[in-house]
Scaffold this motif. Structure first.
Motif, short mmCIF file in Angstrom:
data_model
loop_
_atom_site.label_atom_id
_atom_site.label_comp_id
_atom_site.label_asym_id
_atom_site.label_seq_id
_atom_site.Cartn_x
_atom_site.Cartn_y
_atom_site.Cartn_z
N ILE A 1 0.88 -0.95 -0.03
CA ILE A 1 0.15 0.14 -0.04
C ILE A 1 0.81 1.26 0.12
O ILE A 1 0.54 2.34 -0.72
CB ILE A 1 -1.16 0.10 1.24
N HIS B 1 0.74 4.22 -2.62
CA HIS B 1 0.68 5.73 -2.43
C HIS B 1 1.91 6.44 -3.31
O HIS B 1 1.61 7.53 -3.88
CB HIS B 1 1.00 5.98 -0.92
N GLY C 1 -5.72 9.33 -2.49
CA GLY C 1 -4.65 8.38 -1.76
C GLY C 1 -5.28 7.13 -1.18
O GLY C 1 -4.40 6.28 -0.78
N ASP C 2 -6.46 6.99 -1.28
CA ASP C 2 -7.22 5.78 -0.73
C ASP C 2 -7.85 5.02 -1.80
O ASP C 2 -9.02 4.17 -1.23
CB ASP C 2 -7.59 6.06 0.60
N VAL D 1 -4.50 3.30 -5.55
CA VAL D 1 -3.68 2.87 -4.57
C VAL D 1 -4.02 1.12 -4.66
O VAL D 1 -2.85 0.45 -4.52
CB VAL D 1 -3.77 3.26 -3.46
N THR D 2 -5.23 0.79 -4.47
CA THR D 2 -5.21 -0.54 -4.51
C THR D 2 -5.00 -1.23 -5.60
O THR D 2 -4.11 -2.53 -5.46
CB THR D 2 -6.64 -0.91 -4.33
N GLU E 1 2.54 10.80 5.64
CA GLU E 1 2.85 9.88 4.80
C GLU E 1 4.20 10.18 4.23
O GLU E 1 4.53 10.87 3.46
CB GLU E 1 1.55 10.28 3.58
N PRO F 1 -7.01 -0.30 1.80
CA PRO F 1 -5.86 0.50 2.18
C PRO F 1 -5.60 1.48 3.43
O PRO F 1 -4.86 1.35 4.01
CB PRO F 1 -5.64 1.14 0.85
N ALA F 2 -7.08 2.03 3.53
CA ALA F 2 -7.00 3.06 4.45
C ALA F 2 -7.00 2.32 5.96
O ALA F 2 -6.39 2.63 6.73
CB ALA F 2 -8.28 4.16 4.39
N TYR G 1 -3.57 0.75 6.31
CA TYR G 1 -2.23 1.73 6.46
C TYR G 1 -2.47 2.86 7.55
O TYR G 1 -1.39 3.07 7.84
CB TYR G 1 -1.95 2.30 4.85
N ASP G 2 -3.61 3.33 7.62
CA ASP G 2 -3.68 4.35 8.59
C ASP G 2 -3.56 3.82 10.08
O ASP G 2 -3.91 4.49 11.08
CB ASP G 2 -5.03 5.14 8.09
#
Length: 496
Positions: A130, A134, A150-151, A155-156, A285, A356-357, A360-361
Motif C-alpha cells: 500500500i 501511495h 490516496g485511498d 492505490v489498491t 505519509e 488501504p485506509a 495503512y492508517d
C-alpha cells in the motif's frame, strides 16, 4: 552439492539441503561472521518501514523526545529479541520455529509457526504494498498532472500489482530474491543521506526542535510513553526473522552484537530521519515527503528507490516465511509446490490491499497486535532457555515424533506455554487497548509491552514449576545432547 558462489556471505553459498530443510546447520554451512551479519542487518533495517515508524512517533513527540523514545524503545526490544530467538538458533544452527518445540511441544510449535509466518508476512506485505501504491499515485499525479486519490482504486491497483509481482519473483525461488535485493539497500541509504541533507538545508536544528508533534495526547508524558511503546513494538516486529538469520552465523558473538549495529543502529537512524521529515513537512505519509524535499527530479528518483525497497522487503519477508513453512509446517507444507507456498503467504495480503485506509492508517495498532503476542513469547523463550534449561537443549529430541520426544508434552502441546502467552496478551490489552489504541491510567508509568513480557515470563516459570516438571514433561530434568552431537555428514543427520 553446494550452490554456485555469488559473493561473500551470500545465502546461495549454503548447500541446497541446508537452506530448504529444518536440519541443524553444520559449522561449514554457516556463512556469516560478525561484519557480514552486521551488513545484512543494516541492509534489512534501513527499510521503508522505518519511515512509517518515524511518522508514527512524530504524532506524539517533538524532535528531541523522539530521539530519546526511539533509542529507548528499540534498545529494549532489540535486546530481548537478540537473546531469544537469536542465541539459541545460533548456538545449535536450528531453525527458530523448530527450537520452539522445546517450549510449546512438537505440535504446538507448528501452530505458533504457521500463525506467525502467515499473519506477520501477510500484514507487512500489505502495508508495504500500500505504501508503494501511495508512492506510485504521488508520482503519477506530479508527473502527469493527475488527481488520483490516496485511498482509492489507484492505490489498491498498484498495491495488488506489487503483490502479484512479488509472487511471480518468489515462485522462481531464492536466486531471484537475491538478484532483486542486491542493490536496493545501498540505494535506500543514499536516499536517507539525501533526505537528511535536504532537511537541514531547509530547516535549522532550532527550528526543528520548536516544531510541535502532529497529534499529541493531552498529557505530554503519555505521549512520550506511547512513542516509546511504538519503538518497543517496532523492535519486536523483527522477531519472525532474526532467529533464522542468526542461524547462519558462525558464533554466538556474531549472532548477538550485529543486531545492535544493524537492527538497532540503522533502524534508529532511519526512524529519526522519518521523524524529522514528518515534523518539518507536517506530513505523516512518507511518500508525500519526497517532492517537497527534492523537487520533481530528485523526488521521483527517491520514490522509485522507495518503491523498489518496498518490493525487496516483501520478497525478504515472504521468502523467510516460505522457508519456515516448508521446514516446520508439517507434511502438508512440505509437499506444497513452491508457487503455492508463495500464494499461501501473499494471498491474504492481496485481500488486505483492498482496504488501504484501514490497513495503512492504523500502523500503531498493527504494531500493537504484533507486540501483544511477541512480548510474552520472547519472555517465555528466555525463561525456558536461559533459566530453566541453562542454555542447553536436546536437539535430537526436537526432531522426534511427539509420541517419543522429550518435548512431546501433552499430545504434542505444552498448554502452559499457550496459557502464558494468553496472560501476557491480556495484560497488554488491559493496559493499552490494541483496537482503539487508548492507554489506561497505568500505561504512562509502565508501557504495555514490558508488563506483558514480565507477566508472560513469570506465568511460564511458575506454571512450569508447579505443573510441567512434576508431570515429568518437557525434559527439564533430563540429560541433554552436547552441542557437538549433530555435527555429522548431511546424509547421516538427525531425521535424515
Amino acid at each position: 552439492m553446494a550452490r554456485e558462489h555469488t559473493g561473500p556471505g551470500s545465502i546461495l553459498d549454503v548447500p541446497d539441503d541446508a537452506t530448504l530443510n529444518d536440519l541443524p546447520l553444520l559449522p561449514r554451512e554457516r556463512i556469516w561472521g560478525f561484519w557480514q551479519y552486521s551488513s545484512v542487518n543494516v541492509g534489512l533495517a534501513v527499510a521503508t518501514w522505518a519511515f512509517l515508524q518515524g511518522a508514527a512517533v512524530a504524532y506524539y513527540v517533538g524532535a528531541v523526545e523522539a530521539i530519546a523514545s526511539v533509542v529507548i524503545g528499540y534498545g529494549v526490544s532489540v535486546l530481548l529479541v537478540s537473546l531469544a530467538p537469536c542465541l539459541p538458533s545460533a548456538k545449535y544452527g536450528v531453525e527458530q520455529f523448530i527450537m520452539l518445540r522445546s517450549v510449546f511441544g512438537t505440535n504446538g510449535a507448528r501452530v505458533v509457526m504457521v500463525a506467525m509466518s502467515t499473519v506477520f508476512a501477510a500484514a507487512w506485505a500489505a502495508v508495504l504494498a500500500i505504501m508503494l501504491g501511495h508512492g506510485a499515485v504521488n508520482l503519477l499525479n506530479r508527473i502527469f498532472g493527475l488527481s488520483l486519490g490516496g485511498d482509492g482504486a489507484a492505490v489498491t491497483t498498484a498495491a495488488l500489482a506489487t503483490i502479484v509481482l512479488s509472487w511471480v519473483i518468489l515462485a522462481r525461488g531464492p536466486v531471484s530474491v537475491e538478484h532483486v535485493s542486491r542493490v536496493i539497500a545501498p540505494a535506500l541509504i543514499v536516499v536517507l543521506i539525501g533526505m537528511s541533507v535536504l532537511l537541514f538545508t531547509k530547516t535549522s536544528w532550532s527550528e526543528l526542535t520548536d516544531l510541535a508533534p502532529l497529534a499529541p495526547e493531552d498529557d505530554p508524558h503519555t505521549s512520550f510513553m506511547l512513542a516509546i511503546e511504538l519503538g518497543i513494538a517496532g523492535g519486536f516486529a523483527w522477531w519472525p526473522n532474526l532467529g533464522n538469520l542468526a542461524r547462519l552465523t558462525t558464533s554466538s558473538r556474531a549472532a548477538f552484537w550485529p543486531n545492535w549495529i544493524g537492527v538497532f543502529g540503522a533502524s534508529v537512524l532511519a526512524a529519526i530521519v522519518g521523524v524529522f521529515a514528518a515534523l518539518a513537512l507536517q506530513l505523516d505519509e512518507p511518500t508525500d515527503w519526497m517532492f517537497p524535499l527534492g523537487g520533481v527530479v530528485l523526488g521521483s528518483i527517491a520514490l522509485i528507490a522507495i518503491g523498489c525497497a518496498n518490493l525487496t522487503a516483501i520478497l525478504s519477508q515472504g521468502y523467510g516465511s516460505m522457508v519456515a513453512l516448508r521446514c516446520g509446517g508439517g507434511e502438508f507444507f512440505r509437499r506444497l509446490p513452491w508457487p503455492m507456498m508463495g500464494l499461501a503467504i501473499l494471498g491474504p495480503a492481496a485481500v488486505l490491499v483492498f482496504f488501504p485506509a484501514a490497513v495503512y492508517d492504523n500502523y500503531g495498532r498493527f504494531l500493537s497486535w504484533g507486540a501483544i503476542f511477541v512480548a510474552p513469547l520472547c519472555a517465555i523463550q528466555i525463561v525456558d532457555y536461559f533459566v530453566l534449561r541453562r542454555a542447553r537443549v536436546d536437539i535430537r529430541q526436537l526432531y522426534l515424533p511427539w509420541q517419543t520426544s522429550t518435548y512431546g508434552y501433552w499430545r504434542g502441546f505444552n498448554l502452559v506455554g499457550f496459557v502464558s502467552i494468553a496472560t501476557g496478551a491480556i495484560t497488554y490489552a488491559l493496559i493499552l487497548d490494541p483496537i482503539d489504541y487508548v492507554p489506561s491510567a497505568i500505561f504512562p508509568y509502565v508501557t504495555a509491552s514490558i508488563p506483558s513480557f514480565l507477566v508472560g515470563g513469570l506465568t511460564y516459570l511458575v506454571l512450569t514449576q508447579l505443573i510441567t516438571k512434576p508431570a515429568g514433561k518437557g525434559g527439564h530434568r533430563g540429560v541433554e545432547t552436547p552441542v557437538a552431537a549433530p555435527r555429522a555428514r548431511s546424509a547421516d543427520r538427525i531425521g535424515g
